[in-house]
Write a protein that holds these residues in place. Structure first.
Motif, PDB file in Angstrom:
ATOM      1  N   LEU A 451       0.598  -1.186  -0.105  1.00 14.01           N
ATOM      2  CA  LEU A 451      -0.143   0.058  -0.051  1.00 14.01           C
ATOM      3  C   LEU A 451       0.877   1.208   0.056  1.00 14.01           C
ATOM      4  O   LEU A 451       1.721   1.259   0.644  1.00 14.01           O
ATOM      5  CB  LEU A 451      -1.113  -0.067   1.198  1.00 14.01           C
ATOM      6  N   PRO A 452       0.760   2.342  -0.934  1.00  7.91           N
ATOM      7  CA  PRO A 452       1.858   3.266  -1.148  1.00  7.91           C
ATOM      8  C   PRO A 452       1.691   4.193  -0.374  1.00  7.91           C
ATOM      9  O   PRO A 452       3.009   4.879   0.231  1.00  7.91           O
ATOM     10  CB  PRO A 452       1.661   3.684  -2.634  1.00  7.91           C
ATOM     11  N   THR A 453       0.558   4.880   0.328  1.00  6.00           N
ATOM     12  CA  THR A 453       0.426   5.996   1.018  1.00  6.00           C
ATOM     13  C   THR A 453      -0.044   5.619   2.547  1.00  6.00           C
ATOM     14  O   THR A 453      -1.217   4.808   2.520  1.00  6.00           O
ATOM     15  CB  THR A 453      -0.095   6.980   0.508  1.00  6.00           C
ATOM     16  N   VAL A 454       0.604   5.934   3.651  1.00 10.59           N
ATOM     17  CA  VAL A 454      -0.125   5.631   4.834  1.00 10.59           C
ATOM     18  C   VAL A 454      -0.101   7.097   5.575  1.00 10.59           C
ATOM     19  O   VAL A 454       0.754   7.867   5.840  1.00 10.59           O
ATOM     20  CB  VAL A 454       0.697   4.677   5.710  1.00 10.59           C
ATOM     21  N   ILE A 455      -1.452   7.345   6.084  1.00  9.08           N
ATOM     22  CA  ILE A 455      -1.612   8.556   6.617  1.00  9.08           C
ATOM     23  C   ILE A 455      -1.908   8.390   8.368  1.00  9.08           C
ATOM     24  O   ILE A 455      -2.728   7.491   8.675  1.00  9.08           O
ATOM     25  CB  ILE A 455      -2.540   9.356   6.323  1.00  9.08           C
ATOM     26  N   PHE A 456      -1.024   8.949   9.346  1.00  8.41           N
ATOM     27  CA  PHE A 456      -1.459   9.032  10.772  1.00  8.41           C
ATOM     28  C   PHE A 456      -2.043  10.083  11.276  1.00  8.41           C
ATOM     29  O   PHE A 456      -1.335  11.220  11.147  1.00  8.41           O
ATOM     30  CB  PHE A 456      -0.015   8.548  11.322  1.00  8.41           C
ATOM     31  N   ASP A 457      -3.157  10.021  12.003  1.00 15.09           N
ATOM     32  CA  ASP A 457      -3.765  11.223  12.381  1.00 15.09           C
ATOM     33  C   ASP A 457      -3.611  11.062  14.004  1.00 15.09           C
ATOM     34  O   ASP A 457      -4.036  10.449  14.384  1.00 15.09           O
ATOM     35  CB  ASP A 457      -5.246  11.295  12.031  1.00 15.09           C
ATOM     36  N   GLU A 458      -2.674  11.907  14.479  1.00 10.09           N
ATOM     37  CA  GLU A 458      -2.264  11.713  15.794  1.00 10.09           C
ATOM     38  C   GLU A 458      -1.950  10.757  16.542  1.00 10.09           C
ATOM     39  O   GLU A 458      -2.757  10.040  17.477  1.00 10.09           O
ATOM     40  CB  GLU A 458      -3.363  12.597  16.714  1.00 10.09           C
ATOM     41  N   ILE A 459      -0.976   9.822  15.654  1.00  7.19           N
ATOM     42  CA  ILE A 459      -0.711   8.426  16.279  1.00  7.19           C
ATOM     43  C   ILE A 459      -0.245   8.927  17.705  1.00  7.19           C
ATOM     44  O   ILE A 459       0.094   7.739  18.508  1.00  7.19           O
ATOM     45  CB  ILE A 459       0.084   7.867  15.235  1.00  7.19           C
ATOM     46  N   ASP A 460       0.471   9.922  17.918  1.00  2.42           N
ATOM     47  CA  ASP A 460       1.088  10.288  19.161  1.00  2.42           C
ATOM     48  C   ASP A 460       0.327  10.682  20.280  1.00  2.42           C
ATOM     49  O   ASP A 460       0.761  11.023  21.369  1.00  2.42           O
ATOM     50  CB  ASP A 460       2.166  11.298  18.973  1.00  2.42           C
ATOM     51  N   ALA A 461      -0.979  10.211  20.204  1.00  2.00           N
ATOM     52  CA  ALA A 461      -1.878  10.639  21.359  1.00  2.00           C
ATOM     53  C   ALA A 461      -1.445   9.904  22.759  1.00  2.00           C
ATOM     54  O   ALA A 461      -0.976   8.435  22.746  1.00  2.00           O
ATOM     55  CB  ALA A 461      -3.417   9.995  21.104  1.00  2.00           C
ATOM     56  N   GLY A 462      -1.184  10.600  23.718  1.00  2.00           N
ATOM     57  CA  GLY A 462      -1.037   9.992  25.017  1.00  2.00           C
ATOM     58  C   GLY A 462       0.559   9.802  25.090  1.00  2.00           C
ATOM     59  O   GLY A 462       1.124   8.912  26.060  1.00  2.00           O
ATOM     60  N   VAL A 463       1.429  10.189  24.065  1.00  2.00           N
ATOM     61  CA  VAL A 463       3.107   9.958  24.351  1.00  2.00           C
ATOM     62  C   VAL A 463       3.721  11.417  24.286  1.00  2.00           C
ATOM     63  O   VAL A 463       2.912  12.376  23.760  1.00  2.00           O
ATOM     64  CB  VAL A 463       3.439   9.104  23.184  1.00  2.00           C
ATOM     65  N   SER A 464       4.849  11.222  24.792  1.00  2.00           N
ATOM     66  CA  SER A 464       5.432  12.624  24.964  1.00  2.00           C
ATOM     67  C   SER A 464       6.896  12.337  25.060  1.00  2.00           C
ATOM     68  O   SER A 464       7.501  11.063  25.301  1.00  2.00           O
ATOM     69  CB  SER A 464       5.036  13.560  25.637  1.00  2.00           C
ATOM     70  N   GLY A 465       7.872  13.427  25.097  1.00  2.00           N
ATOM     71  CA  GLY A 465       9.215  13.126  25.475  1.00  2.00           C
ATOM     72  C   GLY A 465       9.866  12.173  24.543  1.00  2.00           C
ATOM     73  O   GLY A 465       9.911  12.216  23.193  1.00  2.00           O
TER      74      GLY A 465
END
Length: 550
Positions: A451-465
């Motif tokens: 699959l050529p294109t992968v889009i992540f919408d706020e995959i970083d929810a709940g993570v930091s630093g």
């Protein structure tokens, strides 16, 4: 690969044109700036439902157009099957009128939303926070394992046979149900058939009986009238035949004098002959209509049987009764043959059952084998994401019955902490932990497919630093094989991208517009510095941003 997207009159976007490149692109912006608007617009050309409320200016159409490079994936059969013009650079377009009417196009050819959706699913995978919720659903977990295995031939063979198996099972059930009903009604059908057999159904006989009954029932009136006619024709002193004889005698003498009279003589002679025939036929009728009460009663009794049967079966004619008789005979014949049909259906189903259970067992064995491999690889990725002691197990249990995916119930069990026992995902409270697990699953699956294109919408929810930086590393690693677009609010992730887009709002006296721009190096430093210091530029934040980018 998504090369570009053009958005006109959608939500807060008046007009925007954005180009994308291969690799990892980050999309950032202030909260409420409209990052999700970009995703919503993209969703339209991926076949999502259109919302009339999303139109910015209701006097104009909303148009979203995406340009995709598809030369690296094998989509020509899809275009051929749907009668579409193929191009290595394909354009998907969606138009929404102010009335809410939606139209979709592929390379300027109008298509249904189902075709647009089917095509786009082979081009783009959008991961959102909503999808993270799917992580706890059994069908998602099974599909994820099968995607990791990435050998769909066995599953396709199983599903193809499963469709045949279900049809044959349904046919057998219908045959048994029909047989049960037929046997229940067998005595009734035999009684009906015997009643109809007594009648010796024959339309000609029925018509003869009807005519004879009518004749005998009116015999006195018929006899009186016929005799009166006989007297007029033959018996009276001024009978018709006597007068015709006299007329012919006179006309015969005159026929030599005029051609018209001669012709008239011939016609009168024909009439005379016809009247003699009628007279003879009348005599025959008189002899044949002698009133016989016993014969009349017998005929009435026979006709009553017909009429009662017509009324009983709610039909109009003897032909209808004959058709009904054939149908009943056919049902009785079915009772004799349906047992053979059931036996044949059971034999076919038995063969299919042996084969489909064999395929289901092969699927089960394959899934058990790869579940262990997938579990280990997931744990390795989780370690990269700072979860060094995470436990992850893929548990596979057999269903009692076959289903469209086999006989397996696949369940992901997870624990983020050292010494804990892996539990159902529905019991995992931390959104950050689930987001990292979903990223691990997604990154692993996308290593296996094209699959050529992968889009992540706020995959970083709940993570930091530090963890956010590791999430960025995973996304960057994925971008070696795929085009990766990530909507993020974390500078540690944005700094890992090759390209950085900023979404922002502008306002005038009457309108608010959302805009998006590709940042240059200086722009990236400023954007990341703002993300580090609550939208304030300081020497410290600028220096930190530069260090992140380096």
């Amino acid at each position: 690969m998504l090369k570009s997207i053009t958005i006109q009159n959608y939500a807060l976007i008046e007009k925007a044109y954005i180009e994308f490149d291969q690799g990892f692109s980050a999309i950032t912006g202030e909260t409420g700036a409209g990052k999700s608007i970009l995703l919503g617009a993209l969703g339209l050309i991926l076949g999502n439902r259109a919302d009339q409320k999303a139109i910015k200016n209701t006097d104009l159409k909303c148009i979203v157009e995406g340009e995709f490079a598809i030369d690296q994936i094998h989509l020509k059969p899809f275009f051929l099957a749907n009668d579409l013009d193929y191009d290595d650079v394909t354009i998907l377009r969606r138009e929404i009128s102010s009335s809410g009417k939606s139209r979709a196009f592929v390379n300027d050819s109008p298509v249904g939303l189902n075709v647009l959706k089917e095509l786009s699913e082979q081009l783009v995978d959008i991961h959102s926070q909503h999808q993270t919720l799917n992580l706890g659903k059994f069908h998602f977990q099974l599909n994820a394992l099968d995607a990791f295995i990435n050998t769909p031939e066995l599953l396709n063979e199983y599903q193809s046979l499963y469709g045949v198996y279900k049809k044959r099972l349904k046919k057998l059930e219908e045959l048994k149900s029909r047989n049960e009903k037929l046997k229940k009604d067998e005595d009734y059908y035999r009684y009906q058939l015997s009643e109809l057999d007594v009648l010796k159904l024959d339309k000609d006989i029925f018509d003869e009986l009807t005519e004879r009954e009518k004749l005998l029932s009116n015999s006195e009136e018929i006899a009186s009238g016929i005799i009166h006619c006989k007297n007029i024709i033959d018996e009276n002193e001024v009978s018709v035949n006597l007068m015709l004889t006299e007329i012919l005698s006179v006309i015969g003498r005159l026929s030599d004098y005029h051609s018209s009279i001669k012709s008239m003589a011939g016609r009168l002679n024909s009439v005379h002959i016809e009247m003699k025939d009628i007279s003879a036929e009348i005599s025959g009728i008189i002899e044949n209509i002698e009133y016989d009460p016993k014969e009349l009663q017998d005929i009435k009794n026979k006709l009553d049987l017909y009429y009662n049967m017509l009324q009983k079966h709610h039909v109009q004619s003897v032909e209808d009764l004959m058709t009904l008789k054939n149908e009943i005979a056919g049902k009785l014949l079915s009772i004799e043959t349906i047992e053979e049909d059931i036996k044949e259906a059971e034999e076919l189903l038995k063969k299919d059952s042996i084969l489909i259970h064999s395929l289901a067992d092969q699927l089960h064995k394959q899934r058990k084998e790869f579940a262990m491999k997938m579990s280990e690889e997931i744990k390795n990725i989780l370690k990269q994401l700072g979860m060094n002691h995470a436990g992850f197990i893929i548990e596979i249990n057999k269903h009692d019955e076959l289903n469209p995916t086999g006989i397996d119930k696949v369940e992901f069990l997870f624990n983020a902490n050292k010494g804990g026992k892996p539990i159902q995902l529905s019991s995992v409270a931390s959104g950050g932990e689930l987001s990292r697990l979903m990223l691990a699953v997604k990154s692993l699956i996308h290593q296996k497919n094209i699959l050529p294109t992968v889009i992540f919408d706020e995959i970083d929810a709940g993570v930091s630093g530090e963890i956010a930086g590791k999430v960025g590393n995973i996304l960057k690693k994925m971008s070696e094989k795929h085009q990766v677009l990530a909507i993020t609010h974390l500078p540690q992730i944005a700094s890992k991208a090759q390209y950085h887009y900023n979404v922002y709002k502008t306002e005038d006296a009457s309108h608010t517009n959302t805009r998006i721009e590709l940042l240059d190096e200086d722009g990236r430093v400023e954007a990341i510095a703002k993300m580090l210091s609550d939208d304030k530029l300081t020497e410290t934040s600028l220096k930190a941003a530069q260090e992140l980018l380096n």
